[in-house]
Design a protein around this motif. Sequence first.
Motif, PDB file in Angstrom:
ATOM      1  N   CYS A  30       0.831  -1.197   0.000  1.00 53.81           N
ATOM      2  CA  CYS A  30       0.000   0.000   0.000  1.00 53.81           C
ATOM      3  C   CYS A  30       0.874   1.259   0.000  1.00 53.81           C
ATOM      4  CB  CYS A  30      -0.934  -0.023   1.214  1.00 53.81           C
ATOM      5  SG  CYS A  30      -2.047   1.376   1.315  1.00 53.81           S
ATOM      6  N   HIS A  62      -4.332   2.294   6.599  1.00 55.26           N
ATOM      7  CA  HIS A  62      -2.939   2.286   7.054  1.00 55.26           C
ATOM      8  C   HIS A  62      -2.486   3.616   7.654  1.00 55.26           C
ATOM      9  CE1 HIS A  62      -2.554  -1.452   4.491  1.00 55.26           C
ATOM     10  NE2 HIS A  62      -2.240  -1.817   5.719  1.00 55.26           N
ATOM     11  N   CYS A 116      -6.215  -1.128  -1.807  1.00 52.75           N
ATOM     12  CA  CYS A 116      -5.448  -1.529  -0.631  1.00 52.75           C
ATOM     13  C   CYS A 116      -5.970  -2.891  -0.179  1.00 52.75           C
ATOM     14  CB  CYS A 116      -5.613  -0.486   0.478  1.00 52.75           C
ATOM     15  SG  CYS A 116      -5.042  -1.083   2.069  1.00 52.75           S
ATOM     16  N   CYS A 159      -3.905   6.404   3.070  1.00 55.70           N
ATOM     17  CA  CYS A 159      -4.787   5.245   3.081  1.00 55.70           C
ATOM     18  C   CYS A 159      -5.661   5.347   4.342  1.00 55.70           C
ATOM     19  CB  CYS A 159      -3.961   3.957   3.119  1.00 55.70           C
ATOM     20  SG  CYS A 159      -4.943   2.486   3.445  1.00 55.70           S
ATOM     21  N   ILE A 196      -7.648   4.665  -0.771  1.00 53.08           N
ATOM     22  CA  ILE A 196      -6.559   5.603  -1.024  1.00 53.08           C
ATOM     23  C   ILE A 196      -7.144   6.951  -1.439  1.00 53.08           C
ATOM     24  CG2 ILE A 196      -4.434   5.986  -2.338  1.00 53.08           C
ATOM     25  CD1 ILE A 196      -4.434   3.352  -0.726  1.00 53.08           C
TER      26      ILE A 196
HETATM   27 ZN   LIG Z   1      -3.688   0.710   2.784  1.00 54.81          ZN
END
Ligand SMILES: [Zn+2]
Length: 293
Positions: free
Chosen positions: A34, A105, A80, A102, A86
Amino acid sequence: MAELLIVVAIIAVLVAVSIPIFINQLEKARRAVCLNERDTMRRAAAMATLTDDIDWTTYHDSAAVIAKLKDMGLIEEFECQSGGTIYADKNSIKAGNVSFRCTYHDDGKKPGDEEENLTGTGSALKNLQDALQDAWESYIKDNDKNNQKNNTAFLQNFFKNNNSEDYLKKEKVSDVLTEDQIEKLAKSMNEKQPGYTETQIRSVLQKYANSELTVAPYVLKDGTIVYYYTEDASRFGTDKTNHSNTSMMYYDGTWYMAPMGSANNLEIGFYPANFNSMLPSKFFEENRWIAVN
Ligand SMILES: [Zn+2]
């Protein structure tokens, strides 16, 4: 038999220990992929600035930036693997130096959380946002981006080419204004306007939440689109695309509610849905609008 049981037990323990390790490794790999992809996207955006003179500051949100990069063939569809979404960071777009985040994340939102986090997005709003996104892209392409950010011209054009009934849909305000939010709003409105009791305010809000209103757009000078609930959307679809009155506006990911004024005001929608060149955030602050969340 006892030995067999011991072997089975040992295997069970080994499996139990190794599964979390395996999942952990898998997540590490997904995170790396990612991150790598977002870095590639960031470089693609920088490349577009250098080689194609793209000025990202004229793009009004993440979707517009990503659509443009895809359009130019600089990036491809990417998902992702941990279920995040994203997006181009808003501040980085404003700075003209786009970077990507993200939702999983970077923001730590669980997959599936996003719908919930978009507090106050009924289906009518989503529908309109999607449609206007594309229209805005081509509008910017076809017009002088510095001079033509004009609500009337853009909306006239949009509703000339699209059936307004498909996009100006009514929805129940309770799609956005939930019971919990009514509770919170009643409290903070009562603090700001002690002329009404909390119970009175709650009952007006409840009545408002039960009404069905049209979600309509209004384009600001900088190209941002504000959405608002209105009773009277009949003027759309004709040449008259003026804003009408409202009590709730959607701006920058948040719905804002007008202050009480008089008890009947909310239902009628008493604020014109424009800002007379004032920044929306300033408008909301000066006029004591309250964020619905
Ligand atoms: Zn991600």
